[in-house]
Design a protein around this motif. Structure first.
Motif, PDB file in Angstrom:
ATOM      1  N   GLY A   1       0.814  -1.210   0.000  1.00 45.38           N
ATOM      2  CA  GLY A   1       0.000   0.000   0.000  1.00 45.38           C
ATOM      3  C   GLY A   1       0.843   1.252   0.000  1.00 45.38           C
ATOM      4  N   ASN A   2       1.917   1.251   0.790  1.00 41.66           N
ATOM      5  CA  ASN A   2       2.813   2.415   0.825  1.00 41.66           C
ATOM      6  C   ASN A   2       3.522   2.594  -0.510  1.00 41.66           C
ATOM      7  OD1 ASN A   2       2.048   2.673   3.480  1.00 41.66           O
ATOM      8  ND2 ASN A   2       3.955   1.874   4.336  1.00 41.66           N
ATOM      9  N   ALA A   3       3.963   1.490  -1.097  1.00 42.93           N
ATOM     10  CA  ALA A   3       4.641   1.561  -2.387  1.00 42.93           C
ATOM     11  C   ALA A   3       3.697   2.059  -3.470  1.00 42.93           C
ATOM     12  CB  ALA A   3       5.203   0.192  -2.756  1.00 42.93           C
ATOM     13  N   LEU A   4       2.442   1.601  -3.423  1.00 42.08           N
ATOM     14  CA  LEU A   4       1.447   2.026  -4.402  1.00 42.08           C
ATOM     15  C   LEU A   4       1.269   3.537  -4.368  1.00 42.08           C
ATOM     16  CD1 LEU A   4      -0.661   0.677  -6.384  1.00 42.08           C
ATOM     17  CD2 LEU A   4      -2.315   0.988  -4.546  1.00 42.08           C
ATOM     18  N   LYS A   5       1.169   4.095  -3.183  1.00 43.67           N
ATOM     19  CA  LYS A   5       1.017   5.549  -3.057  1.00 43.67           C
ATOM     20  C   LYS A   5       2.254   6.276  -3.579  1.00 43.67           C
ATOM     21  CE  LYS A   5      -2.348   6.403   0.563  1.00 43.67           C
ATOM     22  NZ  LYS A   5      -2.637   7.288   1.698  1.00 43.67           N
ATOM     23  N   GLN A   6       3.416   5.797  -3.171  1.00 43.17           N
ATOM     24  CA  GLN A   6       4.645   6.489  -3.544  1.00 43.17           C
ATOM     25  C   GLN A   6       4.869   6.469  -5.053  1.00 43.17           C
ATOM     26  OE1 GLN A   6       8.042   5.773  -0.982  1.00 43.17           O
ATOM     27  NE2 GLN A   6       9.432   5.770  -2.744  1.00 43.17           N
TER      28      GLN A   6
END
Length: 972
Positions: free
Chosen positions: A680-685
């Motif tokens: 999820g964090n990677a998707l946002k970044q």
């Protein structure tokens, strides 16, 4: 069809939730008018209306001063119990079929079969084709699922009322004619699915093996609670199709089942349908009650293991009684005193003192056994040794013995039962679950009044007695879970060895368990699916609006089904008001507002709210800071006074700031060990970039949160906690004039207006690029394909894109899920979806998959998207979409939370109250050509892959892709 697994991070709520389940209903007179009570009391059928072979067993009517849910109970000649509860408030019905079989009925060495059948029961039966059960229910506008625990398995559907006969046809076909449809191929696909479920929910989740390890420590190997509901993989590997069919034949007969129906239906017609579809099924073997043999531990058993976690965890569990034992209520009160919430002793001694970042107690019960459990995660600032944590817990038990029980301890439990009882009435499914549970466990569906009385009768002396009888000086299972390489942190060296679970059942046991396979015949053509009458008319909630001079927009609707009120106050901006270098400031500020005021400490607030049976929570996520309030109508004034105090007089003490900030950082560190969080964090970044607030987690990062000061919090509160951009949604049993009088104080709330940044620079989406995050030893890979998409609209491009995507990735029977889950067995579930807010949106597709099939899964998703983009939808898929989405509207406004969501949507996006009518017209009239054009356009746009997984296994697979692989460094 997931099985619920409790993680340590939510254990503090188990006892509260258990009370909700124990008392899932209350006096109907509280929620109904006298006329409604009279109507419900007159629902009993005349003898001539009851089909031959069906017996009326019991009639329960709603009466003054009686805690019950009105129903009629019948029994068919084959032993099937039928419970019918009428509720005409919404045009829907909820059907529940509960079998008194869970993992406790399994044979030693053959664990996981009950849960396995939860999956198999959705794979089609003799007259229902493969994958059609989900499709039929979904296309009927319904929701469905199944759950398995140690003691029972249930299957349920909520559908528009015109679909009831079809649901009975489906449920009866899998009860009586499932075995003919079980094939070796289906068996293997679902075996792979269960493995994926375990990988996703147990092996790939921090602390995921806690529960099954504790049960191995407490219960002897032969005890049916010693193995997990999902089973051991070694047992599932040994299982055969014949084993599975024999298990079904032994336990899934009508005489071991309860069918419970609640909602808007005609009782005579419904009973006739039940008799038609279920009445000619053969009874299964006789089912005996299981022995409730007490388990005790003479001494403490210590065991430890390493896990991919950031903080060690100590878990202490005492065996106590069994579900519905006379001492269960007193033990629940004890658990509340010791470890439930800010007023508990463990919170005071571990969390508030700074020794732990989380701590709590619970007393979950099952049919054969209960356990009193304590847990804590140490605070790194005061050392990570679990020996110290164990000592504090032991000291807390000594403190309790000296402190004893006070009047508030009992009052909070009794009020909690009252409120949870009332909230259980807000949905037909809640009332049905209550009836089905008590009938299955006790043979007495009308047990709510007795159950609540059990808790109301608990005395101080009872609590002290059970403490001394079951906890003080008794042996416990004491489990230490520590990060790799930190084995010295365990509470004590292991003195217990886990049993060997790799061996199967003995030959003698196999012979003893043999059951003839179930065989049924039918006197009518079951291959003909029943037709459905016209869809029921939907009545939108009537609403009213008001705008205060200070800027607050109010929208509300009266809902008199339960004597409750729910308020949601939203302040526009939320985490978008953070600066990038102080990301997490909005979330931290909101969290601190729950930590006490200049008038009351956190403990005092918690105590007052518990005595009122109310809940107030303040938080920030996405575009809003929110204040959520739930209250009984009779306690609304007192609850609103506490809400105003929390909003306008937060203490913001340095001690609370340091504690909450540290807890937030520890949570972020733990998230770095979880594959789904990292994805999820990677998707946002990747999608939004790391240089703007959209690209960072709502709660911030370790670096940005660490940079936040108490002065930052105070300044943020002063600037942005304002009514200027606020909206208030209210749903409850209260009229406009009374509500406006009670919230008059909000009109005097003053604050300056503020701006929300609207210009963002996003990174360019580059096709043929994959971003990889290495998570060593991860059991599964999380794969996500993503790009930015349009902002929300109710009737425009976004809405139409969601219609296009429905057969691709939004339904269980979507192309992506059927491919990866049902055909290939790569995952527990795969999907694609459009998500959107005021400012922008996103399209995503992906799944959590077997790590050895990372490459294969990526290729399959790409192939499905390409095919859909180039060739579009089929006429059958368009018809499926139209029926599923349009008919589901009947389920949209049943509960206060659903009504609140509808009203909030209207306010958030400035929609007309009847915007659903235009949506219905679009669903009805959009053409396949239009949908295919949307697919061709939207799915052709560049997208980027994000993969989180075990680099040693995944990197070689990624090299085979025709993509540039970028090792992604997440912002920390």
């Amino acid at each position: 069809m997931p099985t619920a697994f409790t993680t340590p991070l939510s254990l503090h709520s188990i006892t509260r939730l258990k009370v909700s389940l124990i008392a899932a209903s209350t006096a109907l007179l509280v929620a109904c008018s006298n006329q409604q009570i009279t109507d419900l009391a007159n629902n009993t059928l005349a003898a001539s209306e009851i089909p031959a072979g069906v017996s009326l067993v019991e009639t329960v009517t709603a009466e003054q001063d009686t805690l019950n849910i009105p129903f009629n109970k019948y029994q068919l000649a084959n032993g099937l119990t039928v419970i019918l509860h009428q509720d005409h408030s919404d045009p829907l019905v909820h059907v529940d079929v509960t079998y008194h079989v869970g993992s406790a009925r399994e044979q030693l060495g053959k664990s996981g079969f009950a849960h396995f059948f939860e999956h198999m029961m959705f794979q089609g039966s003799k007259n229902v084709a493969d994958e059609q059960h989900f499709k039929v229910v979904t296309q009927s506008g319904g929701d469905l699922n199944g759950t398995t625990n140690s003691d029972r398995t249930n299957y349920f559907e909520t559908v528009p009322k015109n679909q009831l006969e079809k649901m009975l046809w489906l449920e009866s076909d899998r009860m009586g004619f499932l075995l003919e449809a079980i094939t070796a191929e289906k068996f293997e696909v679902q075996r792979a699915t269960v493995k994926n479920e375990r990988g996703q929910n147990v092996d790939n989740r921090p602390y995921g093996r806690l529960n099954e390890t504790i049960n191995q420590m407490i219960f002897p190997r032969e005890h049916p609670y010693s193995w997990p509901v999902i089973g051991y993989m070694s047992d599932l590997e040994r299982g055969t199709v014949t084993d599975l069919k024999e298990f079904f034949s032994r336990w899934y007969g009508p005489n071991n089942a309860v069918i419970t129906i609640g909602g808007d239906f005609d009782e005579a017609q419904t009973l006739a349908w039940i008799n038609k579809y279920f009445g000619e099924l053969n009874a299964g073997p006789t089912v005996e009650k299981m022995a409730k043999t007490p388990v005790t531990l003479n001494t403490n058993r210590y065991y430890s293991f390493t896990d991919n976690v950031s903080l060690p965890l100590l878990y202490i569990s005492f065996p106590t009684v069994y579900g519905m034992h006379e001492d269960e209520p007193a033990l629940d009160v004890l658990a509340n005193i010791l470890g439930n919430g800010p007023t508990s002793l463990l919170y005071k001694n571990l969390v508030k003192s700074g020794a732990a970042v989380q701590a709590g107690a619970s007393h979950p019960c099952r049919e054969l056994a209960c356990q009193m459990s304590f847990y804590a995660l140490p605070n790194p600032q005061q050392g990570l040794s679990l020996t110290k944590i164990e000592q504090v817990i032991n000291d807390t038990l000594i403190e309790f013995e000296q402190r004893g029980v006070n009047s508030d301890d009992l009052l909070k439990t009794k009020v909690g039962i009252e409120t949870s009882t009332i909230y259980g009435l807000q949905s037909v499914s809640g009332k049905v679950a209550n009836l089905a549970h008590y009938q299955t466990m006790l043979g007495n569906a009308n047990y709510t009044e007795q159950q609540v009385a059990r808790y109301n009768n608990v005395t101080k002396a009872d609590v002290m007695r059970v403490f001394r009888q079951y906890i003080q000086g008794k042996g416990a299972a004491i489990l230490s879970i520590v990060p790799p390489g930190q084995e010295t942190l365990v509470a004590k060296a292991d003195n217990f060895v886990l049993p060997d679970v790799s061996k199967g059942a003995s030959k003698q046991a196999k012979l003893a368990q043999h059951t003839p396979l179930m065989k049924n015949t039918s006197t009518f053509d079951r291959s003909l699916m029943p037709s459905s009458p016209a869809n029921p008319l939907i009545t939108l909630p009537s609403l009213w609006r008001e705008t205060f001079a200070n800027g607050i927009n109010v929208i509300a609707t009266k809902n008199s089904e339960t004597p409750t009120v729910s308020l949601l106050l939203s302040l526009d901006g939320g985490v978008l008001l953070d600066s990038v270098d102080k990301a997490g400031l909005a979330s931290l500020t909101a969290s601190l507002m729950n930590e006490g005021t200049t008038v009351h400490s956190k403990e005092e607030l918690s105590n007052e709210l518990a005595k009122l049976g109310s809940n107030i929570s303040i938080g920030a996520s996405g575009r809003n800071t929110y204040i959520k309030v739930n209250s009984l109508v009779k306690n609304l004034d007192a609850t609103l006074a506490l809400m105003n105090e929390m909003m306008l007089k937060p203490e913001f003490s340095p001690a609370a700031f340091n504690r909450v900030k540290n807890q937030l950082i520890q949570g972020l560190q733990q998230g770095n060990k979880d594959a789904r969080t990292l994805a999820g964090n990677a998707l946002k970044q990747v999608t939004y970039g790391k240089s703007n607030r959209f690209g960072l987690p709502d709660s911030g990062t370790i670096t940005t949160v660490s940079a936040i000061t108490l002065d930052d919090v105070k300044a943020f509160y002063k600037t942005y906690f304002s009514p200027a951009k606020a909206s208030l949604v209210v749903v409850g049993d209260i009229n406009k004039a009374d509500l406006l009088a009670k919230i008059a104080s909000l009109q005097s709330w003053q604050g300056d207006d503020y701006t929300i940044k609207g210009n963002y620079q996003f990174p360019q989406i580059t096709a043929n690029k994959l971003y990889f995050v290495d998570l060593p030893n991860a059991s599964q890979s999380v794969i996500r394909l993503s790009r930015r998409a349009m902002a929300y609209d109710a009737t425009g491009d976004h809405f139409k894109a969601t219609l296009m995507n429905y057969p691709l990735g939004s339904a269980f029977n979507s192309r992506i899920n059927l491919n990866l889950r049902e055909d290939k067995g790569y995952t527990y579930g795969a999907s694609s979806y459009f998500s959107a807010g005021k400012t922008l949106g996103r399209f995503s597709a992906g799944a959590s998959v077997k790590k050895e099939h990372t490459y294969d899964s990526i290729r399959e998703i790409e192939a499905e998207l390409t095919k859909y983009q180039q060739h579009g939808l089929t006429a059958e898929e368009v018809s499926f979409m139209r029926q599923a989405i349009s008919q589901n509207e009947a389920l949209s406004f049943e509960t206060p939370s659903q009504k609140s969501g509808f009203l909030r949507q209207i306010l958030q996006f400035n929609l007309p109250a009847n915007y659903g009518e235009e949506q219905s017209n679009i669903i009805k009239n959009i053409t396949i050509e239009q949908l295919n054009a949307i697919a061709a356009k939207e799915l052709a746009k560049p997208m980027q892959w994000i993969v989180v997984g075990d680099g040693q296994v995944v990197r070689p697979q990624l090299k085979a892709l025709n993509l540039e692989v970028v090792e992604l460094e997440l912002v920390k």
